[in-house]
Motif scaffolding. Structure first.
Motif, mmCIF file in Angstrom:
data_model
loop_
_atom_site.group_PDB
_atom_site.id
_atom_site.type_symbol
_atom_site.label_atom_id
_atom_site.label_comp_id
_atom_site.label_asym_id
_atom_site.label_seq_id
_atom_site.Cartn_x
_atom_site.Cartn_y
_atom_site.Cartn_z
ATOM 1 N N ASP A 1 37.604 -11.784 -11.761
ATOM 2 C CA ASP A 1 37.698 -10.843 -12.836
ATOM 3 C C ASP A 1 36.599 -9.486 -12.820
ATOM 4 O O ASP A 1 36.699 -8.764 -12.803
ATOM 5 C CB ASP A 1 36.548 -11.639 -14.325
ATOM 6 C CG ASP A 1 37.991 -12.670 -14.466
ATOM 7 O OD1 ASP A 1 39.155 -12.223 -14.053
ATOM 8 O OD2 ASP A 1 37.672 -14.052 -15.465
ATOM 9 N N ARG A 2 35.167 -9.600 -11.900
ATOM 10 C CA ARG A 2 34.492 -8.665 -11.811
ATOM 11 C C ARG A 2 35.312 -7.701 -10.370
ATOM 12 O O ARG A 2 35.531 -6.483 -11.012
ATOM 13 C CB ARG A 2 33.130 -9.118 -11.363
ATOM 14 C CG ARG A 2 32.491 -10.096 -11.909
ATOM 15 C CD ARG A 2 31.131 -9.988 -11.868
ATOM 16 N NE ARG A 2 30.906 -10.345 -10.825
ATOM 17 C CZ ARG A 2 29.990 -12.192 -10.729
ATOM 18 N NH1 ARG A 2 29.997 -12.684 -12.145
ATOM 19 N NH2 ARG A 2 30.760 -12.663 -9.529
ATOM 20 N N LEU A 3 35.878 -8.414 -9.590
ATOM 21 C CA LEU A 3 36.646 -7.484 -8.845
ATOM 22 C C LEU A 3 37.414 -6.940 -9.709
ATOM 23 O O LEU A 3 37.896 -5.304 -8.959
ATOM 24 C CB LEU A 3 37.673 -8.352 -8.071
ATOM 25 C CG LEU A 3 36.157 -9.459 -6.548
ATOM 26 C CD1 LEU A 3 36.806 -9.876 -6.230
ATOM 27 C CD2 LEU A 3 36.089 -7.874 -5.484
ATOM 28 N N TYR A 4 38.682 -7.662 -10.385
ATOM 29 C CA TYR A 4 39.359 -6.858 -10.571
ATOM 30 C C TYR A 4 39.473 -5.671 -11.802
ATOM 31 O O TYR A 4 40.280 -4.318 -11.954
ATOM 32 C CB TYR A 4 40.532 -7.722 -12.215
ATOM 33 C CG TYR A 4 41.331 -8.436 -11.113
ATOM 34 C CD1 TYR A 4 41.697 -8.823 -9.997
ATOM 35 C CD2 TYR A 4 40.983 -9.612 -11.750
ATOM 36 C CE1 TYR A 4 42.967 -9.359 -9.875
ATOM 37 C CE2 TYR A 4 42.123 -10.742 -10.393
ATOM 38 C CZ TYR A 4 42.878 -11.369 -9.906
ATOM 39 O OH TYR A 4 43.925 -11.708 -9.295
ATOM 40 N N LYS A 5 37.998 -5.788 -12.108
ATOM 41 C CA LYS A 5 37.140 -4.706 -13.167
ATOM 42 C C LYS A 5 36.405 -3.593 -11.952
ATOM 43 O O LYS A 5 37.821 -2.416 -12.956
ATOM 44 C CB LYS A 5 36.476 -5.183 -13.896
ATOM 45 C CG LYS A 5 35.459 -4.113 -15.178
ATOM 46 C CD LYS A 5 34.153 -4.637 -14.874
ATOM 47 C CE LYS A 5 33.624 -3.321 -16.433
ATOM 48 N NZ LYS A 5 32.388 -4.345 -16.859
ATOM 49 N N VAL A 6 36.374 -4.037 -11.746
ATOM 50 C CA VAL A 6 35.644 -2.952 -10.503
ATOM 51 C C VAL A 6 37.094 -1.661 -9.807
ATOM 52 O O VAL A 6 36.950 -0.676 -9.389
ATOM 53 C CB VAL A 6 34.970 -3.353 -9.192
ATOM 54 C CG1 VAL A 6 35.100 -3.477 -7.987
ATOM 55 C CG2 VAL A 6 34.011 -1.636 -8.949
#
Length: 376
Positions: free
Chosen positions: A61-66
């Motif tokens: 989820d953090r990767l998708y956000k960044v």
């Protein structure tokens, strides 16, 4: 009663099965997609395994956000004074309209060494570790800091089937090598598991009952701009079984047309792709065809001087993979010459030896016999 039924074809089941059939996804993808959409927890395992799974999902989820933040920043740079040359290239050289640029959310990476690094780390407060994990920055030799992976390049966001940004492709503007640069493989981006444009093409593939696979990002964008929306690109790798499975889920006839470049590299790419799929094609599980455009053009070049309807007509006439490979065997050979004749026979034996003992092999044996006798 919480179920559906089609009185025409007899299909039926619950809501999960309906989404599996409608979206052509497996059970796990549907359940996780619904959970994400409605913010519901999904408990699949217990104890330490569950904690590891939660950690993995949280990291993704953090990767998708960044990556989503990066996509927006690249798009803003294209609209800024720094992106003037890149925007002119897209509009005047590529012939794209503003709506096409916005549809594919194209962007620009400025020339500086740490432009996006400074924005995401300072303004958005993203850790350097996460930026490196997302493939946006690269560690300098000796470990003394980082620099941007993409510099002075047109940026093409790559999305998964759910429309989430998973990586980027970058096309150089100053002629530096490599001409095209992709994001590295990450937890959310594996080149052999994704197809560029499939998030936009899946419905059109379903409606037309065929998928067109091309080599490059700009080929897909040009085809979509011309209304040929059932087209995707293979992200620079030979088609994998995973990619074929995704396309077959979208097409009842399992019809796939390869339209790679007509140069030597494109022919090698088509041959590699065929080698990945031919065992399925020989069993009738995939209808594999190959289109080579006239004058050695790629789809992007072809559509600059030809209509979309003429391209569709060529798709309709595209030969089966075996017929195309037979043509490749005879390419540049004069079978009236003994040595060329022997080369053709050797190539045909190798090709037709792969076919199962069936009427299919008999058909092609007769065909090549006629072709060979024509040179004698």
């Amino acid at each position: 009663k919480q179920f559906y039924y089609c009185f025409s074809c007899g299909a039926g089941g619950n809501s999960i099965k309906f989404l599996m059939e409608f979206q052509r996804q497996n059970f796990a993808d549907v359940v996780l997609g619904l959970a994400r959409k409605y913010q519901l927890p999904v408990e699949t395992v217990e104890g330490p395994q569950q904690e590891r799974l939660k950690e993995q999902l949280s990291r993704r989820d953090r990767l998708y956000k960044v990556l989503s933040l990066a996509k927006g920043w690249f798009a803003d740079q294209l609209k800024s004074p720094k992106g003037t040359v890149a925007l002119n290239y897209l509009i005047h050289t590529r012939g794209y309209t503003q709506s096409t640029i916005e549809e594919f959310e194209l962007g620009f990476a400025p020339e500086g060494w740490d432009e996006i690094l400074k924005y995401l780390s300072h303004v958005e407060n993203i850790s350097l570790d996460l930026l490196e994990e997302a493939g946006l920055i690269i560690s300098r030799k000796g470990g003394q800091g980082f620099y941007d992976r993409f510099r002075n390049r047109i940026i093409i966001p790559i999305k998964d089937l759910q429309g989430r940004v998973i990586g980027f492709g970058g096309r150089t503007l100053d002629g530096s090598d490599p001409k095209y640069l992709n994001s590295p493989e990450t937890d959310v981006f594996q080149k052999g598991k994704h197809l560029f444009g499939l998030d936009k093409a899946s419905t059109a593939i379903r409606k037309s009952d065929r998928a067109v696979v091309v080599e490059g990002y700009f080929d897909v964008i040009a085809l979509h701009a011309a209304g040929i929306i059932n087209s995707v690109a293979s992200l620079g790798t030979a088609l994998s079984n995973n990619q074929i499975t995704q396309l077959c889920r979208c097409s009842d006839s399992k019809r796939i047309i390869l339209n790679f470049d007509a140069d030597k590299a494109g022919i090698r790419a088509a041959t590699r792709a065929i080698s990945e799929v031919e065992h399925l094609a020989m069993q009738g599980q995939v209808e594999l065809r190959v289109l080579q455009l006239p004058l050695g053009k790629d789809p992007d070049e072809y559509l600059k001087t030809n209509s979309a309807s003429s391209y569709k007509a060529l798709l309709d006439q595209s030969p089966l993979w075996v017929d195309w490979q037979i043509d490749q065997v005879f390419q540049d050979l004069d079978i009236s010459k003994a040595d060329h004749f022997q080369l053709a026979v050797s190539g045909l034996v190798q090709l037709l030896g792969k076919l199962p003992q069936s009427t299919l092999r008999s058909h092609y044996l007769q065909k090549v016999a006629e072709l060979l006798s024509g040179g004698q």
